[in-house]
Motif scaffolding. Structure first.
Motif, short mmCIF file in Angstrom:
data_model
loop_
_atom_site.label_atom_id
_atom_site.label_comp_id
_atom_site.label_asym_id
_atom_site.label_seq_id
_atom_site.Cartn_x
_atom_site.Cartn_y
_atom_site.Cartn_z
N ASP A 199 1.33 -1.28 0.57
CA ASP A 199 -0.02 -0.07 -0.15
C ASP A 199 1.09 1.16 -0.24
O ASP A 199 1.83 1.71 1.28
CB ASP A 199 -0.87 -0.15 1.01
N THR A 214 -0.18 4.27 -1.45
CA THR A 214 -0.48 5.71 -1.73
C THR A 214 -0.32 6.55 -0.02
O THR A 214 -1.20 7.52 -0.76
CB THR A 214 -2.55 5.20 -0.78
N PHE A 259 -8.60 -2.27 0.04
CA PHE A 259 -8.64 -0.92 -0.93
C PHE A 259 -10.25 -0.06 -0.75
O PHE A 259 -10.53 1.56 -0.89
CB PHE A 259 -8.00 -0.64 -2.13
N ASN A 292 -10.51 3.87 0.63
CA ASN A 292 -11.51 4.74 -0.08
C ASN A 292 -12.70 5.38 0.29
O ASN A 292 -12.83 6.15 0.13
CB ASN A 292 -11.45 4.46 -1.69
#
Length: 116
Positions: free
Chosen positions: A70, A72, A108, A112
């Motif tokens: 991950d 992000t 995810f 999100n």
């Protein structure tokens, strides 16, 4: 020595670890921790484009914890461990990889959803 990433063990990994003996569990957690600092394909290996595996051998038993990256957050890099199993054949079972991908997708989606 600098830590390269953090590891998040999801519930299914803890459930798997709880089925093991204390020494096996300690060895797996030790290897996961060690892989944060050193690059060694005997400890942490790429399976396909998305899934990686933490590898541990203890008392002639091969333990595997599947995971994904991950990235992000640009500052903190996280490896998310999804599921674990005892490897009994030469190849990692496709069903375990598919399970890891399904968990990754849910992870995810949830992440999100929480950003909104």
């Amino acid at each position: 020595m600098n830590q390269k990433f953090d590891v998040l063990l999801l519930g299914e990994v803890w459930d798997f670890l709880d089925t093991l003996g204390e020494k096996s569990k300690e060895k797996i957690l030790y290897n996961i921790d060690k892989s944060k600092y050193i690059t060694d394909s005997e400890l942490f290996k790429k399976m396909d484009d998305e899934i990686w595996e933490f590898r541990s051998l203890f008392n002639k038993t091969c333990y595997r914890i599947l995971a994904f990256w991950d990235k992000t957050d640009k500052i903190d890099i996280l490896v998310v461990a999804t599921n674990g199993f005892i490897k009994k054949t030469d190849k990692t079972p496709r069903s375990e990889i598919e399970k890891a991908k399904a968990i990754m997708k849910l992870y995810f989606e949830q992440k999100n959803k929480n950003k909104i």
